[in-house]
Motif scaffolding. Structure first.
Motif, PDB file in Angstrom:
ATOM      1  N   ILE A  71       0.844  -1.190   0.000  1.00 32.84           N
ATOM      2  CA  ILE A  71       0.000   0.000   0.000  1.00 32.84           C
ATOM      3  C   ILE A  71       0.885   1.249   0.000  1.00 32.84           C
ATOM      4  O   ILE A  71       1.850   1.312   0.764  1.00 32.84           O
ATOM      5  CB  ILE A  71      -0.897   0.041   1.252  1.00 32.84           C
ATOM      6  CG1 ILE A  71      -1.668  -1.265   1.371  1.00 32.84           C
ATOM      7  CG2 ILE A  71      -1.844   1.216   1.203  1.00 32.84           C
ATOM      8  CD1 ILE A  71      -2.201  -1.521   2.741  1.00 32.84           C
ATOM      9  N   ARG A  72       0.534   2.188  -0.842  1.00 34.36           N
ATOM     10  CA  ARG A  72       1.267   3.445  -0.861  1.00 34.36           C
ATOM     11  C   ARG A  72       0.313   4.585  -0.531  1.00 34.36           C
ATOM     12  O   ARG A  72      -0.798   4.642  -1.060  1.00 34.36           O
ATOM     13  CB  ARG A  72       1.884   3.674  -2.250  1.00 34.36           C
ATOM     14  CG  ARG A  72       2.837   4.847  -2.320  1.00 34.36           C
ATOM     15  CD  ARG A  72       3.712   4.742  -3.563  1.00 34.36           C
ATOM     16  NE  ARG A  72       2.943   4.693  -4.791  1.00 34.36           N
ATOM     17  CZ  ARG A  72       2.512   5.770  -5.464  1.00 34.36           C
ATOM     18  NH1 ARG A  72       2.768   6.971  -5.000  1.00 34.36           N
ATOM     19  NH2 ARG A  72       1.844   5.642  -6.597  1.00 34.36           N
ATOM     20  N   MET A  73       0.762   5.457   0.348  1.00 33.14           N
ATOM     21  CA  MET A  73      -0.071   6.604   0.697  1.00 33.14           C
ATOM     22  C   MET A  73      -0.053   7.599  -0.464  1.00 33.14           C
ATOM     23  O   MET A  73       0.972   7.768  -1.132  1.00 33.14           O
ATOM     24  CB  MET A  73       0.465   7.237   1.975  1.00 33.14           C
ATOM     25  CG  MET A  73      -0.494   8.197   2.583  1.00 33.14           C
ATOM     26  SD  MET A  73      -0.165   8.461   4.322  1.00 33.14           S
ATOM     27  CE  MET A  73      -1.441   7.448   5.065  1.00 33.14           C
ATOM     28  N   ALA A  74      -1.182   8.255  -0.692  1.00 34.25           N
ATOM     29  CA  ALA A  74      -1.289   9.107  -1.889  1.00 34.25           C
ATOM     30  C   ALA A  74      -0.703  10.505  -1.703  1.00 34.25           C
ATOM     31  O   ALA A  74      -0.527  11.219  -2.683  1.00 34.25           O
ATOM     32  CB  ALA A  74      -2.757   9.219  -2.302  1.00 34.25           C
ATOM     33  N   ASP A  75      -0.451  10.912  -0.479  1.00 37.57           N
ATOM     34  CA  ASP A  75       0.135  12.234  -0.259  1.00 37.57           C
ATOM     35  C   ASP A  75       1.370  12.158   0.606  1.00 37.57           C
ATOM     36  O   ASP A  75       1.379  11.506   1.663  1.00 37.57           O
ATOM     37  CB  ASP A  75      -0.858  13.159   0.476  1.00 37.57           C
ATOM     38  CG  ASP A  75      -1.871  13.778  -0.460  1.00 37.57           C
ATOM     39  OD1 ASP A  75      -1.461  14.308  -1.507  1.00 37.57           O
ATOM     40  OD2 ASP A  75      -3.065  13.727  -0.129  1.00 37.57           O
ATOM     41  N   GLY A  76       2.395  12.876   0.156  1.00 36.55           N
ATOM     42  CA  GLY A  76       3.521  13.201   1.018  1.00 36.55           C
ATOM     43  C   GLY A  76       3.336  14.624   1.513  1.00 36.55           C
ATOM     44  O   GLY A  76       2.237  15.196   1.409  1.00 36.55           O
ATOM     45  N   PHE A  77       4.416  15.222   2.007  1.00 37.44           N
ATOM     46  CA  PHE A  77       4.298  16.552   2.592  1.00 37.44           C
ATOM     47  C   PHE A  77       4.080  17.636   1.538  1.00 37.44           C
ATOM     48  O   PHE A  77       3.494  18.672   1.836  1.00 37.44           O
ATOM     49  CB  PHE A  77       5.518  16.845   3.476  1.00 37.44           C
ATOM     50  CG  PHE A  77       5.400  16.122   4.792  1.00 37.44           C
ATOM     51  CD1 PHE A  77       4.912  16.771   5.905  1.00 37.44           C
ATOM     52  CD2 PHE A  77       5.726  14.770   4.902  1.00 37.44           C
ATOM     53  CE1 PHE A  77       4.750  16.108   7.107  1.00 37.44           C
ATOM     54  CE2 PHE A  77       5.568  14.103   6.103  1.00 37.44           C
ATOM     55  CZ  PHE A  77       5.086  14.764   7.208  1.00 37.44           C
ATOM     56  N   GLU A  78       4.534  17.385   0.310  1.00 34.87           N
ATOM     57  CA  GLU A  78       4.331  18.416  -0.709  1.00 34.87           C
ATOM     58  C   GLU A  78       2.859  18.470  -1.157  1.00 34.87           C
ATOM     59  O   GLU A  78       2.183  19.483  -0.988  1.00 34.87           O
ATOM     60  CB  GLU A  78       5.260  18.182  -1.908  1.00 34.87           C
ATOM     61  CG  GLU A  78       5.155  19.324  -2.891  1.00 34.87           C
ATOM     62  CD  GLU A  78       6.131  19.203  -4.058  1.00 34.87           C
ATOM     63  OE1 GLU A  78       7.230  18.629  -3.888  1.00 34.87           O
ATOM     64  OE2 GLU A  78       5.786  19.693  -5.146  1.00 34.87           O
ATOM     65  N   SER A  79       2.363  17.368  -1.699  1.00 35.70           N
ATOM     66  CA  SER A  79       0.978  17.426  -2.193  1.00 35.70           C
ATOM     67  C   SER A  79      -0.009  17.580  -1.044  1.00 35.70           C
ATOM     68  O   SER A  79      -1.037  18.251  -1.184  1.00 35.70           O
ATOM     69  CB  SER A  79       0.646  16.186  -3.029  1.00 35.70           C
ATOM     70  OG  SER A  79       0.758  15.021  -2.244  1.00 35.70           O
ATOM     71  N   GLY A  80       0.302  16.997   0.097  1.00 38.37           N
ATOM     72  CA  GLY A  80      -0.609  17.090   1.244  1.00 38.37           C
ATOM     73  C   GLY A  80      -0.745  18.519   1.746  1.00 38.37           C
ATOM     74  O   GLY A  80      -1.854  18.995   2.022  1.00 38.37           O
ATOM     75  N   THR A  81       0.388  19.230   1.851  1.00 36.08           N
ATOM     76  CA  THR A  81       0.287  20.610   2.358  1.00 36.08           C
ATOM     77  C   THR A  81      -0.242  21.545   1.266  1.00 36.08           C
ATOM     78  O   THR A  81      -0.876  22.558   1.576  1.00 36.08           O
ATOM     79  CB  THR A  81       1.638  21.119   2.908  1.00 36.08           C
ATOM     80  OG1 THR A  81       2.636  21.010   1.890  1.00 36.08           O
ATOM     81  CG2 THR A  81       2.066  20.330   4.132  1.00 36.08           C
ATOM     82  N   ARG A  82      -0.023  21.201   0.017  1.00 36.66           N
ATOM     83  CA  ARG A  82      -0.606  22.009  -1.079  1.00 36.66           C
ATOM     84  C   ARG A  82      -2.138  21.929  -1.007  1.00 36.66           C
ATOM     85  O   ARG A  82      -2.842  22.933  -1.084  1.00 36.66           O
ATOM     86  CB  ARG A  82      -0.107  21.480  -2.424  1.00 36.66           C
ATOM     87  CG  ARG A  82      -0.627  22.290  -3.598  1.00 36.66           C
ATOM     88  CD  ARG A  82      -0.132  21.759  -4.928  1.00 36.66           C
ATOM     89  NE  ARG A  82       1.302  21.864  -5.044  1.00 36.66           N
ATOM     90  CZ  ARG A  82       2.137  20.870  -5.362  1.00 36.66           C
ATOM     91  NH1 ARG A  82       1.666  19.666  -5.619  1.00 36.66           N
ATOM     92  NH2 ARG A  82       3.433  21.061  -5.428  1.00 36.66           N
ATOM     93  N   ALA A  83      -2.615  20.714  -0.844  1.00 35.67           N
ATOM     94  CA  ALA A  83      -4.067  20.522  -0.734  1.00 35.67           C
ATOM     95  C   ALA A  83      -4.609  21.212   0.515  1.00 35.67           C
ATOM     96  O   ALA A  83      -5.672  21.846   0.470  1.00 35.67           O
ATOM     97  CB  ALA A  83      -4.392  19.035  -0.712  1.00 35.67           C
ATOM     98  N   ALA A  84      -3.873  21.094   1.617  1.00 39.99           N
ATOM     99  CA  ALA A  84      -4.313  21.748   2.862  1.00 39.99           C
ATOM    100  C   ALA A  84      -4.478  23.244   2.626  1.00 39.99           C
ATOM    101  O   ALA A  84      -5.523  23.835   2.951  1.00 39.99           O
ATOM    102  CB  ALA A  84      -3.296  21.493   3.974  1.00 39.99           C
ATOM    103  N   ALA A  85      -3.459  23.857   2.034  1.00 42.84           N
ATOM    104  CA  ALA A  85      -3.496  25.309   1.808  1.00 42.84           C
ATOM    105  C   ALA A  85      -4.638  25.687   0.872  1.00 42.84           C
ATOM    106  O   ALA A  85      -5.324  26.695   1.083  1.00 42.84           O
ATOM    107  CB  ALA A  85      -2.158  25.781   1.243  1.00 42.84           C
ATOM    108  N   ALA A  86      -4.875  24.869  -0.142  1.00 41.68           N
ATOM    109  CA  ALA A  86      -5.965  25.163  -1.074  1.00 41.68           C
ATOM    110  C   ALA A  86      -7.323  25.138  -0.355  1.00 41.68           C
ATOM    111  O   ALA A  86      -8.276  25.785  -0.789  1.00 41.68           O
ATOM    112  CB  ALA A  86      -5.953  24.167  -2.228  1.00 41.68           C
ATOM    113  N   GLY A  87      -7.383  24.419   0.742  1.00 42.33           N
ATOM    114  CA  GLY A  87      -8.624  24.352   1.518  1.00 42.33           C
ATOM    115  C   GLY A  87      -8.668  25.338   2.671  1.00 42.33           C
ATOM    116  O   GLY A  87      -9.583  25.279   3.492  1.00 42.33           O
ATOM    117  N   GLY A  88      -7.673  26.217   2.771  1.00 47.16           N
ATOM    118  CA  GLY A  88      -7.700  27.251   3.809  1.00 47.16           C
ATOM    119  C   GLY A  88      -6.922  26.901   5.070  1.00 47.16           C
ATOM    120  O   GLY A  88      -6.982  27.627   6.068  1.00 47.16           O
ATOM    121  N   THR A  89      -6.173  25.805   5.026  1.00 50.14           N
ATOM    122  CA  THR A  89      -5.401  25.381   6.200  1.00 50.14           C
ATOM    123  C   THR A  89      -3.960  25.863   6.067  1.00 50.14           C
ATOM    124  O   THR A  89      -3.361  25.747   4.999  1.00 50.14           O
ATOM    125  CB  THR A  89      -5.468  23.843   6.326  1.00 50.14           C
ATOM    126  OG1 THR A  89      -6.814  23.495   6.708  1.00 50.14           O
ATOM    127  CG2 THR A  89      -4.502  23.291   7.345  1.00 50.14           C
TER     128      THR A  89
END
Ligand code: URP
Ligand code: ZN
Ligand code: ZN
Length: 471
Positions: A71-89
């Motif tokens: 199993i591979r997780m779909a987000d690392g720190f780059e895409s995960g924090t990009r998505a977070a920021a896009a959602g206002g986090t």
């Protein structure tokens, strides 16, 4: 030279306690002035008609987490924090998971390497203790708390993570001694195993039966057991990802006894149900998380708890996998049984819009309560306050410009996370982040990501005032 790097003008500033019409002046990444009218900035941002909120803090996210051999997780720190920021986090606290048999310190060092130079916004780490050896308890944990990882999670289920009651008591005692905050995943290991084997023996193997294998009573029993252990040791605990009425009743009972038991809930428990796990072709696997989504009565219970203070924090429990990939959600053996479907769903980007839409726009909570649940209380509880989680002179300029009336529909194609689906596909929301500012930098402007990997840094968190034992 301009007096301010940035001025946010004409907006309505909303904190956990106040709603004020004022401008915000930013210099050197911090808020340096709040005033009726601010001029003299290198860049003026017109926030007319918008609310200006503290950037969201998501204190429960899994990024680049080791999730098993196939199993591979779909987000690392780059895409995960990009998505977070896009959602206002603007801040995330991710988990640094100890592998059984490994030193916890080595695991944390590995997570530092995974995150360094990647994150677009600031991040901290909670520890996950899966192997509480004497050296972990007596040397590694105290040292890591001193390094700013001042909270840790323990699991009452999952083969690779479960702690038995004696181990829970041992780690609780360390938390009490060192004033670290313990987060508890409260579901009973043996009862889940029993029901899983029973369902499988009856041929009930589709993803839907994941929910049947983890009924609320299993969460209720484990919540009660964790609370009893915490009472015995006299240590505060945070019960994470609470899904419905039954565990909530245990939490309220504990509070009535004067115990410091805090609670977190997540978007899936106010907007998804167990029926979502019923899709064809393993589609139901898209909604497999633990505890599972429940039913409408649970949604109502959660709303009561968000309003009456049973819950302090609303986090995503972002735990992203791929649906349509050999190395992801559809584990090679997912068709054999729900037990092989990786547990967890992506939600880092959609957390704030779902709570605003279902909560504020529908009149269930106020904008100030929204701020408390999505930012301020996370900062207070996890040792980041007042640097993060509010809008005041001297705090980090972590802000989200929020359009309270904008109507949008959540679509996978517009999201920034690494997963190839969202459980909220087609979900209509009112309320949307139009600009995210972190440390005075514009990270996302109307869906366009301007932030760069490495802009975010590691947060050494203080000891939590909420982790103090006694009344
Ligand atoms: O299903 C879930 N929640 N997966 C993430 C791991 C956890 O327990 O938080
Ligand atoms: Zn958990
Ligand atoms: Zn989680």
């Amino acid at each position: 030279m301009a007096e301010f790097d940035l001025a946010i003008r004409n907006g309505t500033v909303v904190t956990a306690s106040d709603t004020i019409r004022c401008d915000i002046g930013v210099r050197g990444g911090r808020i340096v002035q709040l005033a009726e009218a601010i001029t003299g900035a290198t860049r003026d941002i017109d926030a007319s008609g918008l609310m200006v909120l503290p950037g969201g803090i998501d204190s429960h996210v899994h990024l680049d987490q080791d999730s098993g051999p196939e199993i591979r997780m779909a987000d690392g720190f780059e895409s995960g924090t990009r998505a977070a920021a896009a959602g206002g986090t603007t801040t995330v606290i991710a988990f640094a998971k100890q592998k059984k048999g490994s030193s916890l310190r080595a695991c944390v060092e590995a997570y530092h390497k995974k995150a360094e130079g990647k994150a677009l916004i600031d991040y901290g780490f909670h520890l996950i203790v899966s192997d509480p050896t004497p050296s972990v308890l007596n040397q590694e944990l105290p040292a890591l708390f001193g390094d700013g990882c001042t909270s840790f999670k323990v699991f009452m289920t999952y083969d690779d993570l479960v702690l038995n009651d004696r181990q829970l008591l041992d780690v609780f005692a360390v938390a009490r001694r060192e004033q670290a905050l313990v987060m508890v995943h409260a579901e009973g290991y043996d009862t889940i195993k029993y029901l899983t084997e029973k369902l499988e023996s009856e041929g009930k193997t589709a993803p839907y039966y994941h929910a049947a294998s983890r009924p609320q009573l299993i969460e209720r029993e484990a919540t009660h057991r964790a609370i009893s252990h915490a009472e015995l040791i006299d240590v505060p605990i945070m019960i994470v990802h609470v899904s419905g009425r039954e565990p909530m009743e245990q939490i309220r009972w504990a509070r009535q006894r004067g115990l410091k038991v805090y609670a977190e809930t997540c978007p899936q428990y106010i907007s998804l149900t167990a029926d979502d796990l019923k899709g064809e072709n393993l589609e139901g696997g898209k909604y497999v998380c633990s505890p599972p989504p429940r039913d409408h009565d649970s949604w109502n219970a959660i709303w009561e708890g968000l309003k009456d203070g049973t819950f302090q924090v609303f986090s995503s429990d972002h735990c992203p996998f791929f649906y349509d990939s050999a190395a992801g959600k559809l584990h090679p053996r997912s068709a054999e049984s729900f037990r092989y479907v990786p547990n967890g769903i992506p939600g880092i980007e959609t957390r704030m819009m779902i709570l605003w839409s279902e909560g504020v726009a529908k009149g269930r909570i106020t904008p100030n309560e929204f701020v408390a649940l999505t930012a301020t209380n996370h900062a207070r509880i996890y040792g980041l306050y007042p640097r993060k989680g509010t809008i005041a002179v001297g705090t980090d300029a972590d802000l989200v410009l929020w359009d309270p009336n904008r109507k949008e529909t959540i679509r996978q194609e517009a999201l920034h996370h690494g997963s190839d689906y969202t459980p909220w596909e087609g979900f209509a929301v009112t309320g949307w982040p139009v600009m995210t500012i972190a440390g005075g930098r514009i990270v996302v402007e109307d869906g366009k990501v301007l932030g760069k990997p490495g802009d975010g840094g590691f947060l050494r968190r203080d000891i939590s005032p909420y982790a103090r034992a006694g009344s």
